[in-house]
Design a protein around this motif. Structure first.
Motif, PDB file in Angstrom:
ATOM      1  N   SER A 140       0.833  -1.208   0.000  1.00  0.00           N
ATOM      2  CA  SER A 140       0.000   0.000   0.000  1.00  0.00           C
ATOM      3  C   SER A 140       0.865   1.254   0.000  1.00  0.00           C
ATOM      4  O   SER A 140       0.357   2.358  -0.203  1.00  0.00           O
ATOM      5  N   THR A 197       3.249   3.933  -1.510  1.00  0.00           N
ATOM      6  CA  THR A 197       3.460   4.399  -2.882  1.00  0.00           C
ATOM      7  C   THR A 197       4.417   5.578  -2.933  1.00  0.00           C
ATOM      8  O   THR A 197       4.484   6.386  -2.003  1.00  0.00           O
ATOM      9  N   ASN A 216       4.720  14.079   2.058  1.00  0.00           N
ATOM     10  CA  ASN A 216       5.742  13.297   2.753  1.00  0.00           C
ATOM     11  C   ASN A 216       5.663  13.479   4.266  1.00  0.00           C
ATOM     12  O   ASN A 216       6.179  12.648   5.014  1.00  0.00           O
ATOM     13  N   ASN A 239      -1.016  10.655   6.439  1.00  0.00           N
ATOM     14  CA  ASN A 239      -1.106   9.434   5.635  1.00  0.00           C
ATOM     15  C   ASN A 239       0.306   8.908   5.399  1.00  0.00           C
ATOM     16  O   ASN A 239       1.059   9.442   4.593  1.00  0.00           O
ATOM     17  N   ASP A 297       1.270   6.231   3.980  1.00  0.00           N
ATOM     18  CA  ASP A 297       1.410   5.330   2.843  1.00  0.00           C
ATOM     19  C   ASP A 297       1.825   6.030   1.553  1.00  0.00           C
ATOM     20  O   ASP A 297       2.289   5.369   0.633  1.00  0.00           O
ATOM     21  N   ASP A 298       1.658   7.349   1.444  1.00  0.00           N
ATOM     22  CA  ASP A 298       1.871   8.048   0.178  1.00  0.00           C
ATOM     23  C   ASP A 298       3.028   9.050   0.270  1.00  0.00           C
ATOM     24  O   ASP A 298       3.083   9.853   1.214  1.00  0.00           O
ATOM     25  N   TYR A 299       3.923   9.016  -0.760  1.00  0.00           N
ATOM     26  CA  TYR A 299       5.079   9.915  -0.805  1.00  0.00           C
ATOM     27  C   TYR A 299       5.272  10.387  -2.247  1.00  0.00           C
ATOM     28  O   TYR A 299       4.783   9.761  -3.190  1.00  0.00           O
ATOM     29  N   ASP A 300       5.972  11.531  -2.405  1.00  0.00           N
ATOM     30  CA  ASP A 300       6.238  11.992  -3.767  1.00  0.00           C
ATOM     31  C   ASP A 300       7.616  12.612  -3.868  1.00  0.00           C
ATOM     32  O   ASP A 300       8.275  12.904  -2.867  1.00  0.00           O
ATOM     33  N   ASP A 315       5.000   8.550  -5.789  1.00  0.00           N
ATOM     34  CA  ASP A 315       4.422   9.104  -7.024  1.00  0.00           C
ATOM     35  C   ASP A 315       3.353   8.175  -7.600  1.00  0.00           C
ATOM     36  O   ASP A 315       3.235   7.998  -8.815  1.00  0.00           O
ATOM     37  N   GLY A 316       2.601   7.536  -6.718  1.00  0.00           N
ATOM     38  CA  GLY A 316       1.489   6.696  -7.121  1.00  0.00           C
ATOM     39  C   GLY A 316       1.844   5.263  -7.456  1.00  0.00           C
ATOM     40  O   GLY A 316       0.954   4.455  -7.717  1.00  0.00           O
TER      41      GLY A 316
END
Length: 374
Positions: free
Chosen positions: A149, A151, A186, A190, A192-195, A153-154
């Motif tokens: 789960s 990610t 970052n 959440n 779970d999500d990074y970019d 950049d998706g």
């Protein structure tokens, strides 16, 4: 060229390893060291020509060091593929809690990874987030079909390592807090999500440990472990065990030469049972718990000799072939039949001919890991 030279050396070592009937774990650690040396050499080769790029290239080197150390850590665990929790209190050790982590995002657990206390080019500590599915204390099966789960950049990844850069306006780095070091998604709640976005209000440099990178290495260990187990069975009992039915129970089916690894019960002699003047080996607990429904197994009887062919392999034929599937591609749905796991001839009904590609030739259409036994 450096990578290819490392790969050729590893292939020579694989041949020796198979000849000595070892499980190849030491070889895989050597591969990690070789690749780390190659990536460091490449970074050094391209570095200081442009001083404006000094920070990103310096950070790229240290982030890659952590990424390679995560792979090395994972290969050395009893259950290959697991990753540590982040360090949330600054002592350098992983901080698990219950079936997860004290926090999914924190500092790199450098002491757990046997690393120095690394920092980015500004002196800021490195940060790290991990997929909760890959924790040793998570009740999930750990193999190349394990999803994530987490990610970047998706895109689903196994873990991310982050160089925070200089403090921006409003950041006070007196405490270990994500928003004191990181920005944007970052640093949000959440985990779970990074970019990788960089701009005036976000200067994090993020590197992913990709799922395919992790699992290609762990699959090599799994294949070598399976090969050694089957060869030990044959050395003790005179023949390889009959295969199980792929996608069904993990038990041998009499006279069946292709299918899944028979890690439930084995025929003609069960695991640990007397056979002739010897005993069959004990089943491998790691393989049985995590890889039985992933790996394809094809064997020849002693009378058949080397009846199997591996196209493109330096070992062109053998009496045993073990194949692991790599991560699933778009359009594949696991569990399922062979085509949901394997590609090209490896998914065909003809189970005497297989296709081998080294890890550097894997792409978006093929990622099977094939190992041939003599």
């Amino acid at each position: 060229m450096l990578i290819r030279q490392a790969l050729l050396q590893v292939q020579r070592l694989k041949t020796v390893t198979r000849r000595n009937n070892q499980d190849g774990v030491a070889l895989l650690m050597l591969l990690t060291i070789l690749l780390l040396g190659v990536s460091t050499a490449l970074v050094t080769k391209i570095t200081p020509n442009d001083r404006r790029n000094e920070r990103p290239l310096s950070n790229a080197s240290v982030l890659d060091l952590v990424r390679q150390s995560l792979v090395g850590y994972s290969l050395l665990q009893t259950v290959g593929g697991v990753l540590p929790c982040p360090d949330t209190d600054g002592d350098g050790f992983s901080d698990p809690q219950g079936l997860g982590c004290d926090d999914q995002l924190g500092l790199v657990p450098h002491r757990t990874l046997d690393l120095d206390n690394l920092s980015d080019s500004t002196g800021a500590p490195l940060w790290y987030a991990v997929s909760l599915d890959l924790l040793s204390n998570a009740p999930t099966t750990k193999n190349s079909s394990t999803g994530s789960s987490l990610t970047l950049d998706g895109t689903p990844v196994a873990a991310v390592v982050i160089a925070p850069g200089v403090a921006l306006d409003g950041q006070s780095r007196s405490v270990i807090s994500a928003d004191a070091y990181l920005e944007g998604i970052n640093a949000d709640a959440n985990r779970d999500d990074y970019d990788t976005q960089v701009g005036a209000t976000q200067n994090d440099q993020v590197l992913a440990l990709r799922r395919e990178t992790l699992w290609s290495m762990v699959e090599s260990r799994a294949n070598n472990t399976a090969l050694a187990l089957m060869q030990s069975y044959r050395a003790s009992c005179g023949e390889y065990p009959w295969a199980a039915t792929f996608g069904d129970a993990a038990n041998s089916v009499a006279s069946q030469q292709t299918g899944a690894l028979p890690l439930g019960t084995a025929l003609p002699f069960d695991w640990g049972a007397a056979c002739g003047l010897s005993f069959a080996p004990a089943v491998d607990v790691w393989l049985a718990a995590h890889w039985q429904d992933q790996m394809f197994y094809s064997m020849c009887t002693t009378a058949q000799g080397s009846c199997l062919t591996a196209l493109n392999s330096t070992v062109a034929s053998g009496s045993l072939i073990v194949t692991s599937p790599g991560i699933e591609f778009a359009g594949q749905a696991r569990p399922g039949g062979l085509s949901e796991y394997f590609e090209d001839e490896n998914a065909d009904s003809d189970q005497t001919e297989f296709v081998y590609r080294d890890v550097f030739d894997h792409d978006q259409n093929f990622n099977d890991t094939v190992l041939v036994g003599p």
